[in-house]
Design a protein around this motif. Structure first.
Motif, PDB file in Angstrom:
ATOM      1  N   LYS A  77       0.815  -1.221   0.000  1.00 45.82           N
ATOM      2  CA  LYS A  77       0.000   0.000   0.000  1.00 45.82           C
ATOM      3  C   LYS A  77       0.843   1.264   0.000  1.00 45.82           C
ATOM      4  O   LYS A  77       0.391   2.318  -0.434  1.00 45.82           O
ATOM      5  CB  LYS A  77      -0.954  -0.009   1.199  1.00 45.82           C
ATOM      6  CG  LYS A  77      -2.030  -1.085   1.122  1.00 45.82           C
ATOM      7  CD  LYS A  77      -2.992  -0.989   2.285  1.00 45.82           C
ATOM      8  CE  LYS A  77      -4.097  -2.042   2.174  1.00 45.82           C
ATOM      9  NZ  LYS A  77      -5.045  -1.971   3.325  1.00 45.82           N
ATOM     10  N   SER A  78       2.068   1.152   0.507  1.00 43.29           N
ATOM     11  CA  SER A  78       2.952   2.318   0.546  1.00 43.29           C
ATOM     12  C   SER A  78       4.401   1.848   0.550  1.00 43.29           C
ATOM     13  O   SER A  78       4.686   0.677   0.806  1.00 43.29           O
ATOM     14  CB  SER A  78       2.671   3.180   1.779  1.00 43.29           C
ATOM     15  OG  SER A  78       2.919   2.436   2.966  1.00 43.29           O
ATOM     16  N   VAL A  79       5.299   2.761   0.261  1.00 41.57           N
ATOM     17  CA  VAL A  79       6.723   2.454   0.306  1.00 41.57           C
ATOM     18  C   VAL A  79       7.169   2.463   1.765  1.00 41.57           C
ATOM     19  O   VAL A  79       6.928   3.438   2.477  1.00 41.57           O
ATOM     20  CB  VAL A  79       7.533   3.492  -0.496  1.00 41.57           C
ATOM     21  CG1 VAL A  79       9.018   3.161  -0.445  1.00 41.57           C
ATOM     22  CG2 VAL A  79       7.057   3.545  -1.938  1.00 41.57           C
ATOM     23  N   THR A 100       2.599  -2.739 -11.251  1.00 43.97           N
ATOM     24  CA  THR A 100       1.640  -1.668 -10.987  1.00 43.97           C
ATOM     25  C   THR A 100       0.236  -2.241 -11.036  1.00 43.97           C
ATOM     26  O   THR A 100      -0.191  -2.728 -12.089  1.00 43.97           O
ATOM     27  CB  THR A 100       1.779  -0.544 -12.034  1.00 43.97           C
ATOM     28  OG1 THR A 100       3.102   0.003 -11.960  1.00 43.97           O
ATOM     29  CG2 THR A 100       0.770   0.556 -11.777  1.00 43.97           C
ATOM     30  N   ASN A 107      -2.586   2.596  -5.288  1.00 42.96           N
ATOM     31  CA  ASN A 107      -1.577   3.486  -5.842  1.00 42.96           C
ATOM     32  C   ASN A 107      -0.369   2.704  -6.351  1.00 42.96           C
ATOM     33  O   ASN A 107       0.023   1.688  -5.796  1.00 42.96           O
ATOM     34  CB  ASN A 107      -1.118   4.492  -4.789  1.00 42.96           C
ATOM     35  CG  ASN A 107      -2.173   5.531  -4.489  1.00 42.96           C
ATOM     36  OD1 ASN A 107      -2.957   5.891  -5.351  1.00 42.96           O
ATOM     37  ND2 ASN A 107      -2.207   6.013  -3.258  1.00 42.96           N
ATOM     38  N   SER A 108       0.247   3.210  -7.418  1.00 44.46           N
ATOM     39  CA  SER A 108       1.477   2.639  -7.935  1.00 44.46           C
ATOM     40  C   SER A 108       2.644   3.086  -7.063  1.00 44.46           C
ATOM     41  O   SER A 108       2.823   4.285  -6.819  1.00 44.46           O
ATOM     42  CB  SER A 108       1.697   3.108  -9.374  1.00 44.46           C
ATOM     43  OG  SER A 108       3.038   2.914  -9.754  1.00 44.46           O
ATOM     44  N   LEU A 109       3.441   2.113  -6.585  1.00 43.71           N
ATOM     45  CA  LEU A 109       4.615   2.475  -5.785  1.00 43.71           C
ATOM     46  C   LEU A 109       5.631   3.245  -6.624  1.00 43.71           C
ATOM     47  O   LEU A 109       6.380   4.068  -6.099  1.00 43.71           O
ATOM     48  CB  LEU A 109       5.263   1.225  -5.187  1.00 43.71           C
ATOM     49  CG  LEU A 109       4.473   0.452  -4.136  1.00 43.71           C
ATOM     50  CD1 LEU A 109       5.393  -0.523  -3.403  1.00 43.71           C
ATOM     51  CD2 LEU A 109       3.797   1.373  -3.127  1.00 43.71           C
ATOM     52  N   ILE A 112       4.497   6.722  -6.351  1.00 44.41           N
ATOM     53  CA  ILE A 112       4.735   7.233  -4.999  1.00 44.41           C
ATOM     54  C   ILE A 112       6.197   7.629  -4.829  1.00 44.41           C
ATOM     55  O   ILE A 112       6.517   8.691  -4.277  1.00 44.41           O
ATOM     56  CB  ILE A 112       4.329   6.182  -3.950  1.00 44.41           C
ATOM     57  CG1 ILE A 112       2.808   5.991  -3.954  1.00 44.41           C
ATOM     58  CG2 ILE A 112       4.813   6.579  -2.559  1.00 44.41           C
ATOM     59  CD1 ILE A 112       2.324   4.862  -3.069  1.00 44.41           C
ATOM     60  N   LYS A 115       6.951  10.920  -6.746  1.00 46.87           N
ATOM     61  CA  LYS A 115       6.399  12.123  -6.129  1.00 46.87           C
ATOM     62  C   LYS A 115       7.061  12.423  -4.789  1.00 46.87           C
ATOM     63  O   LYS A 115       7.351  13.572  -4.467  1.00 46.87           O
ATOM     64  CB  LYS A 115       4.883  11.971  -5.971  1.00 46.87           C
ATOM     65  CG  LYS A 115       4.148  12.003  -7.308  1.00 46.87           C
ATOM     66  CD  LYS A 115       2.641  11.991  -7.131  1.00 46.87           C
ATOM     67  CE  LYS A 115       1.946  12.109  -8.485  1.00 46.87           C
ATOM     68  NZ  LYS A 115       0.465  12.136  -8.365  1.00 46.87           N
ATOM     69  N   GLU A 116       7.299  11.387  -3.996  1.00 49.49           N
ATOM     70  CA  GLU A 116       7.900  11.585  -2.681  1.00 49.49           C
ATOM     71  C   GLU A 116       9.311  12.157  -2.804  1.00 49.49           C
ATOM     72  O   GLU A 116       9.736  12.988  -1.982  1.00 49.49           O
ATOM     73  CB  GLU A 116       7.938  10.256  -1.925  1.00 49.49           C
ATOM     74  CG  GLU A 116       8.504  10.337  -0.521  1.00 49.49           C
ATOM     75  CD  GLU A 116       7.618  11.090   0.448  1.00 49.49           C
ATOM     76  OE1 GLU A 116       8.144  11.658   1.435  1.00 49.49           O
ATOM     77  OE2 GLU A 116       6.384  11.105   0.218  1.00 49.49           O
ATOM     78  N   THR A 148       5.927  14.182 -13.000  1.00 50.21           N
ATOM     79  CA  THR A 148       5.209  14.394 -11.736  1.00 50.21           C
ATOM     80  C   THR A 148       3.781  14.893 -11.893  1.00 50.21           C
ATOM     81  O   THR A 148       3.033  14.926 -10.916  1.00 50.21           O
ATOM     82  CB  THR A 148       5.966  15.403 -10.849  1.00 50.21           C
ATOM     83  OG1 THR A 148       6.053  16.669 -11.523  1.00 50.21           O
ATOM     84  CG2 THR A 148       7.356  14.909 -10.509  1.00 50.21           C
ATOM     85  N   GLY A 154      -2.970  12.000 -10.612  1.00 51.93           N
ATOM     86  CA  GLY A 154      -3.728  11.185  -9.667  1.00 51.93           C
ATOM     87  C   GLY A 154      -4.952  11.884  -9.104  1.00 51.93           C
ATOM     88  O   GLY A 154      -5.455  11.516  -8.041  1.00 51.93           O
TER      89      GLY A 154
END
Length: 365
Positions: A77-79, A100, A107-109, A112, A115-116, A148, A154
């Motif tokens: 679900k998240s990195v 993906t 969400n696609s890691l 993520i 963007k992060e 981005t 998104g």
């Protein structure tokens, strides 16, 4: 535009303006020659197989890097926080493919991470390799894609049942910095032409802003030829006369399509290197995304093509200011392809991943 979408857009634009003072830099920076830590994400599918190939070659070359390895899967679900902290500390990451999820609101890691870490530029190098026959010769295209925003922002929601609104966001800040990256890349790598790919004939405001930004930046690089091409015409020109292109700069969605098309023209996605870079961090991975996690049969037979990630790791070495190691690796890979004895199925052979790696090791100077 839906009223529900307005606060989301305002938040996005305020975030952009808060970072607008950041300078756009070309990624490679001087190094002191000491070994560098690199975050390693083996990924899904054949990812561990091809990243393992890179580890073998780096060890054999005594390359001045060492890996901090983390187990990450695309269905998370998240990195994990420790992975992000490692990349932020090391500044550089090498990554295998992450699946993906399609649909389902997951969400696609990959997105993520981009963007992060503000990895605003996707860089894919598509070129002919000696000894590998293709329909077109003299293909040497660098696709630089804004990473981005655009259709990948998104920002989607269901207005009423059966009606979904998806927002394409284009900002002057992001358009200018990707244009600056493209022209700076062209200048520093002795490239002669930059082509901006767009659909401003239909999306007059969004893609019009992108073109306006590219034109402004182009005016500061008089020694580099600049032209523009509508994306549908660009697709036709790519498959009929790809040698006309040099550096291409695109908004987000078009760049994904153009890069994979260019990769197919040059011989396939299996040997196209690439990376996602920003002002502070970089993640190097297979350049063209199509099939980058492979299939179960490739994994069982251990016949995944490691060439793309090996060449991406050479890009990483050059980024870390170890050009002699990058040259050794690239030369060895090109020799193996040119000799033609050891190739995986996608390149017309039947070799295993390890057989290709062993051949590369044998050709290291």
């Amino acid at each position: 535009m839906s009223r529900r979408a307005l606060p989301i857009v305002r938040d996005l634009l305020s975030a952009r303006s808060a970072t607008a003072t950041r300078s756009v830099t070309y990624m490679p920076r001087p190094g002191d020659g000491s070994p560098r830590p690199v975050t390693l994400i083996p990924g899904d599918g054949v990812g561990p197989l091809v990243t393992g190939a890179v580890e073998q070659v780096m060890e054999a070359m005594h390359a001045p890097v060492y890996f901090e390895k983390f187990d990450v899967q695309g269905d998370m679900k998240s990195v994990p926080l420790e992975v992000l902290e490692s990349i932020k500390k090391n500044k550089v990451c090498l990554k295998g493919g992450l699946r993906t999820p399609v649909g389902g609101g997951v969400n696609s890691l990959n997105m993520i991470l981009r963007k992060e870490l503000d990895l605003y530029a996707s860089l894919v190098h598509c070129f002919n390799l000696p000894g590998l026959p293709t329909r077109h010769d003299n293909v040497d295209i660098v696709v630089i894609r804004e990473n981005t925003e655009g259709e990948y922002s998104g920002l989607e929601h269901e207005v009423i049942p059966g009606v979904v609104e998806s927002l394409k966001v284009i900002t002057k800040f992001c358009s200018e910095r990707i244009a600056k990256y493209a022209f700076e890349y062209a200048y520093l790598n002795n490239r002669k032409k930059v082509t901006a790919v767009h659909k401003a004939n239909i999306m007059k405001l969004a893609d019009g802003l992108f073109l306006e930004s590219c034109r402004e930046v182009a005016s500061h690089y008089p020694g580099i030829q600049y032209n523009e091409m509508i994306v549908d015409n660009c697709s036709m020109q790519l498959v009929s006369k790809p040698e006309q292109f040099d550096v291409m700069v695109t908004p987000n969605l078009y760049g994904n399509l153009v890069a994979n098309t260019a990769a197919g023209i040059a011989g396939g996605t299996g040997f196209m290197p690439g990376g996602n870079v920003g002002a502070d961090h970089a993640i190097f991975e297979q350049g063209a995304s199509a099939g980058n996690v492979g299939n179960d049969k490739l994994l069982v037979q251990k016949k995944a093509n490691p060439v793309a990630l090996l060449l991406s790791s050479a890009m990483m070495l050059r980024h870390l200011q170890f050009p002699s190691f990058a040259d050794r690796l690239e030369t060895a890979v090109k020799r193996v392809i040119e000799e033609g004895k050891y190739r995986t199925k996608d390149l017309g052979g039947d070799s295993t991943t390890q057989e290709v790696v062993d051949a590369v090791l044998a050709n290291l100077d």
